[in-house]
Scaffold this active site. Structure first.
Site, short mmCIF file in Angstrom:
data_model
loop_
_atom_site.label_atom_id
_atom_site.label_comp_id
_atom_site.label_asym_id
_atom_site.label_seq_id
_atom_site.Cartn_x
_atom_site.Cartn_y
_atom_site.Cartn_z
N GLY A 15 -3.19 3.74 -8.15
CA GLY A 15 -3.71 2.41 -7.81
C GLY A 15 -2.58 1.41 -8.04
N ARG A 72 6.84 6.51 -6.24
CA ARG A 72 5.93 6.33 -5.11
C ARG A 72 6.40 5.11 -4.32
NH1 ARG A 72 -0.32 6.88 -6.02
NH2 ARG A 72 -0.11 7.59 -3.85
N GLN A 122 -10.39 9.89 -4.04
CA GLN A 122 -10.52 8.72 -4.93
C GLN A 122 -11.91 8.11 -4.85
OE1 GLN A 122 -7.90 9.38 -3.00
NE2 GLN A 122 -5.99 8.59 -3.82
N ASP A 139 -2.15 -1.69 -1.17
CA ASP A 139 -0.93 -1.28 -1.88
C ASP A 139 0.23 -2.20 -1.57
OD1 ASP A 139 -2.68 1.29 -1.54
OD2 ASP A 139 -1.36 1.57 -3.27
N ASN A 161 -2.96 0.31 2.98
CA ASN A 161 -3.91 0.82 1.97
C ASN A 161 -4.12 2.30 2.26
OD1 ASN A 161 -5.65 0.30 -0.31
ND2 ASN A 161 -7.38 0.67 1.05
O1 MRU Z 1 -2.79 6.86 -3.75
P1 MRU Z 1 -3.54 5.88 -4.63
O2 MRU Z 1 -4.78 6.48 -5.21
O3 MRU Z 1 -2.62 5.27 -5.67
O4 MRU Z 1 -3.96 4.73 -3.64
C1 MRU Z 1 -4.73 3.66 -4.12
C2 MRU Z 1 -5.16 2.70 -3.07
O5 MRU Z 1 -4.89 2.87 -1.90
C3 MRU Z 1 -5.87 1.47 -3.55
O6 MRU Z 1 -6.78 1.01 -2.60
C4 MRU Z 1 -4.83 0.35 -3.78
O7 MRU Z 1 -3.78 0.83 -4.59
C5 MRU Z 1 -5.42 -0.85 -4.42
S1 MRU Z 1 -5.88 -0.57 -6.10
C6 MRU Z 1 -6.48 -2.04 -6.70
#
Ligand code: MRU
Length: 342
Positions: free
Chosen positions: A44, A80, A191, A231, A241
């Site tokens: 996240g 990442r 998720q 993101d 996102n």
């Molecule tokens: O791959 P992830 O689980 O880190 O991706 C998370 C997302 O896409 C969330 O929607 C984004 O980071 C916003 S979190 C407030």
């Protein structure tokens, strides 16, 4: 993410073990912080940024030299690529720490990491209030709880506070405004299961659906709004996102349902306008093969994010209010960040 009772180690939850088990995570080196981010034990965008900031503090505690901090920053940045909070947090901590003399660096780094966390909590709260006002508009005259569709997890687990997309949901629930959340599973890392786990603990009515069910729900009139996190949002309002977000935005447009993005300023990349400049993480194909029980020789592509163009976004819910998803809209709310040259 938070400081441990010993005042220097960093604690979180291992999200790869949720929702089945609540396994604490203790980080004591920047390399452990980097591993936790890369493996998605912490994930996240805002939580990645906060964890990376603490990672630099751990590096400064072990060795406050320029070489040590730069190595740690490079290692953390490489984990990442898509969430801009990572580079933002690292730049912020380095900017404060590098001008200091070596004996003061660790203390400054911890202080800056704590400030990043405190600001995230405040941003979540403000996004909650602005998002709640939008929900109240939808609730007026409706004969059912506000039906919200979300994707991935932009909740407590993804931030330091109440989440971005979930903050208005928790606030609505606490203040007696009826809501029901459609939670899409979010393949391949599921998720959506994290979001369902959170909502269940808070007693918020919700229903999990397969990702592919969302178009059916939207065009069938069963969703009043979509609300997702981000993101990286560009200075012109294009939104990266979790993969699958774009399909929901397209279906929402067809169904004439508002598609809102909870976007704290820490997730806005003021240096770019076009979403095509956002680096999209390509994760290992084994994540998809494992989910489907496929053998190793089956070719798999696993892009982890997609970009929803600003024209499909009804509004960006920031800590300063709801911005139109456009350069003008963001410049209006953030004249101190907006760069005319981007
Ligand atoms: O791959 P992830 O689980 O880190 O991706 C998370 C997302 O896409 C969330 O929607 C984004 O980071 C916003 S979190 C407030």
């Amino acid at each position: 993410v938070r400081l441990a009772a010993d005042g220097w180690a960093v604690e979180s939850l291992d999200q790869t073990r949720l929702p089945g088990a609540q396994v604490p995570l203790r980080l004591t080196t920047w390399r452990e912080a980097a591993e936790a981010i890369a493996s998605m034990r912490v994930r996240g965008a805002p939580l990645i940024g906060a964890t990376a900031a603490y990672g630099l503090a751990l590096a400064a505690r072990a060795d406050p030299s320029d070489a040590s901090l730069e190595e740690a920053a490079r290692g953390l940045a490489a984990t990442r690529p898509t969430a801009v909070n990572l580079a933002w947090a690292l730049d912020r901590v380095l900017g404060v720490v590098l001008p200091e003399s070596a004996p003061d660096r660790a203390r400054s780094a911890y202080r800056e990491a704590e400030a990043i966390c405190a600001e995230d909590v405040a941003a979540n709260r403000a996004i909650g209030e602005h998002g709640l006002a939008l929900f109240s508009g939808l609730a007026a005259g409706a004969d059912r709880p506000v039906q919200i569709l979300t994707h991935c997890n932009a909740g407590r687990l993804a931030t330091v506070g109440w989440g971005t997309a979930t903050a208005p949901i928790y606030l609505a629930h606490a203040r007696g405004l009826g809501v029901h959340v459609w939670v899409s599973e979010t393949r391949p890392r599921n998720q959506g299961a994290l979001t369902a786990w959170e909502l269940a603990r808070a007693g918020v009515p919700h229903t999990v659906v397969a990702d592919s069910a969302c178009g059916h729900l939207l065009l069938g009139g069963r969703v009043d709004c979509c609300l997702v996190g981000t993101d990286r949002t560009t200075a012109a309002g294009d939104v990266a996102n979790k993969i699958g977000t774009l399909l929901k935005a397209l279906a929402a447009r067809e169904a004439n349902v508002p598609f809102w993005v909870a976007a704290p300023s820490s997730s806005i990349d003021w240096s770019i306008r076009g979403g095509d400049a956002i680096p999209i993480e390509e994760r290992d194909g084994s994540e998809v093969r494992r989910a489907l029980g496929l053998p190793a020789e089956v070719p798999v592509a696993n892009p982890a994010f997609d970009v929803t163009p600003a024209r499909l976004v009804s509004g960006l819910i920031t800590e300063r209010g709801v911005a139109e998803a456009s350069a003008a809209g963001l410049a209006d709310l953030f004249p101190d960040h907006f760069r005319g040259d981007a």
